[in-house]
Motif scaffolding. Structure first.
Motif, PDB file in Angstrom:
ATOM      1  N   SER A 120      59.757   4.486  31.486  1.00  0.00           N
ATOM      2  CA  SER A 120      60.335   3.385  32.255  1.00  0.00           C
ATOM      3  C   SER A 120      59.830   2.027  31.772  1.00  0.00           C
ATOM      4  N   ASP A 152      70.730   4.787  34.108  1.00  0.00           N
ATOM      5  CA  ASP A 152      69.483   5.489  33.806  1.00  0.00           C
ATOM      6  C   ASP A 152      68.989   6.264  35.023  1.00  0.00           C
ATOM      7  N   ALA A 153      69.121   5.666  36.213  1.00  0.00           N
ATOM      8  CA  ALA A 153      68.691   6.351  37.432  1.00  0.00           C
ATOM      9  C   ALA A 153      69.527   7.609  37.663  1.00  0.00           C
ATOM     10  N   ARG A 154      70.854   7.490  37.490  1.00  0.00           N
ATOM     11  CA  ARG A 154      71.726   8.660  37.703  1.00  0.00           C
ATOM     12  C   ARG A 154      71.419   9.763  36.701  1.00  0.00           C
ATOM     13  N   ASP A 211      68.549  10.280  35.293  1.00  0.00           N
ATOM     14  CA  ASP A 211      67.130  10.667  35.372  1.00  0.00           C
ATOM     15  C   ASP A 211      66.489  10.608  33.980  1.00  0.00           C
ATOM     16  N   ARG A 212      66.608   9.450  33.336  1.00  0.00           N
ATOM     17  CA  ARG A 212      66.210   9.323  31.932  1.00  0.00           C
ATOM     18  C   ARG A 212      64.706   9.201  31.718  1.00  0.00           C
ATOM     19  N   ARG A 227      61.107   8.903  38.785  1.00  0.00           N
ATOM     20  CA  ARG A 227      62.488   8.928  39.259  1.00  0.00           C
ATOM     21  C   ARG A 227      62.666   7.734  40.177  1.00  0.00           C
ATOM     22  N   THR A 265      65.852   5.148  42.435  1.00  0.00           N
ATOM     23  CA  THR A 265      67.234   4.831  42.799  1.00  0.00           C
ATOM     24  C   THR A 265      67.379   3.317  42.764  1.00  0.00           C
TER      25      THR A 265
END
Length: 360
Positions: A206, A320-322, A324-325, A330, A332
């Motif tokens: 991240s 990226d959140a969807r 889960d990169r 994690r 939202t």
């Protein structure tokens, strides 16, 4: 797992690298290696006073001759590729650019799996568009021009790598071959090469671990509390005192304290910035007009550009959140941040809502 940081600098950045290294050691309590390439002979530090090892000119025969370099992208940057060959005693290595302020320790980073041998953070300045150096190319065309077939492009200012996997690669040969094929298109030379080499194989972490200049104006620092704050532009906070409502002004005093803790005189790294007379006068006029409620054409253009970049960054982070990169967290993202920006006559500015660990 035996881990260390490493930093590569030339003599002009030596004090900055040493100050950064001392802070890293104090925060993380692991070894830090500073590699200097410049004048003088070869020196290998085997003792590492206080956990900081300082080496000189060990990479002269490792970095190939004839690689392109510029004032803003000097030859020393290639050192981040070759220094790991000299550190076989470690399992994990974390590379940092010298223009990064270490905010806090986050030892969980060292536990992230590295199946491809490398972890890094997406380059924020290229989310949704090609870099300015690409001369107006579309993002897809730019990526193809440097040999990439994937959309994910990382910033090499922070990298965590598996030393054994890294050292098994002949990077000198790969780098020369890349430059022969793509050198005309590569403007961030070794970063473009590393992205091409590791495409589809690097582990994405991240923005906490490389919070770049391209993140500063968009209000995501509370979601991604920076571990490493990256001043990845021509503006460096140690060079001159700036307005406190800017990030560079906000971090002038912390840099001064970091220098002092390492026994380095911050005044050696001060640089006076002088704008051309007509440009300075225009900036002062625009700032005066803004204070009196008049939004100038430049301010309108900058705010339109900010909105476009804000849209791209928001949509990119939501994707990226969807997907889960990020291997470290994690998250939202339901609402776009709405930071308050000021206009100083030349740029849109704000300070960051962050804290950093003090060092006694």
């Amino acid at each position: 797992m035996h881990s260390a940081f490493y930093i590569t600098v030339d003599d002009g950045y030596l004090g900055i690298g040493l100050a950064q290294a001392r802070r890293l050691r104090a925060l993380w309590q692991i070894d830090v290696h500073v590699f200097i390439e410049g004048a003088g002979g070869v020196q290998r530090d085997e003792q590492g006073a206080g956990g900081v090892f300082v080496h000189r000119n060990l990479m002269r025969d490792l970095i190939p001759q004839g690689l392109p370099s510029t004032e803003s992208w000097p030859r020393i940057v290639y050192g981040r590729i070759f220094a790991p060959y000299l550190l076989p005693q470690y399992d994990r290595l974390i590379y940092l650019d010298a223009d990064i302020f270490p905010m806090v320790a986050a030892p969980e980073l060292l536990q992230i799996e590295l199946p491809g041998g490398l972890a890094a953070v997406q380059d924020a300045s290229t989310i949704g568009s090609a870099p300015r150096s690409a001369g107006g190319m579309s993002r897809d065309d730019w990526l193809r021009s440097i040999g990439m077939h994937t959309q994910r492009y990382f910033n090499a200012g922070v990298m965590m790598l598996d030393q054994k996997k890294w050292a098994a690669v002949d990077f000198a040969a790969g780098l020369l071959a890349f430059m022969a094929r793509h050198g005309q298109a590569a403007h961030t030379q070794d970063q473009d090469f590393l992205n091409c080499h590791f495409q589809d194989r690097w582990t994405e972490i991240s923005p906490r671990f490389n919070y770049q200049k391209a993140h500063f104006n968009y209000g995501y620092e509370r979601l991604f509390a920076p571990v490493f704050l990256h001043f990845s532009s021509f503006e460096k906070p140690w060079r001159q005192e700036a307005a406190p409502d800017t990030v560079h002004g906000q971090f002038f005093a912390p840099y001064r304290q970091m220098f002092a803790a390492a026994g380095i005189d911050h005044r050696d790294y001060l640089r006076e910035h002088r704008e051309a007379g007509i440009r300075r006068l225009r900036g002062e006029l625009r700032r005066w007009l803004t204070r009196h409620g008049v939004r100038t054409g430049k301010e309108r253009r900058l705010r339109q550009e900010w909105q476009r970049k804000s849209d791209s960054l928001y949509e990119g982070l939501r994707a990226d959140a969807r997907a889960d990169r990020y291997a470290d967290m994690r998250f939202t993202l339901d609402a776009r941040p709405q930071p308050t920006l000021s206009f100083d006559g030349s740029y849109l500015r704000r300070s960051l809502d962050v804290s950093y660990a003090p060092i006694e």
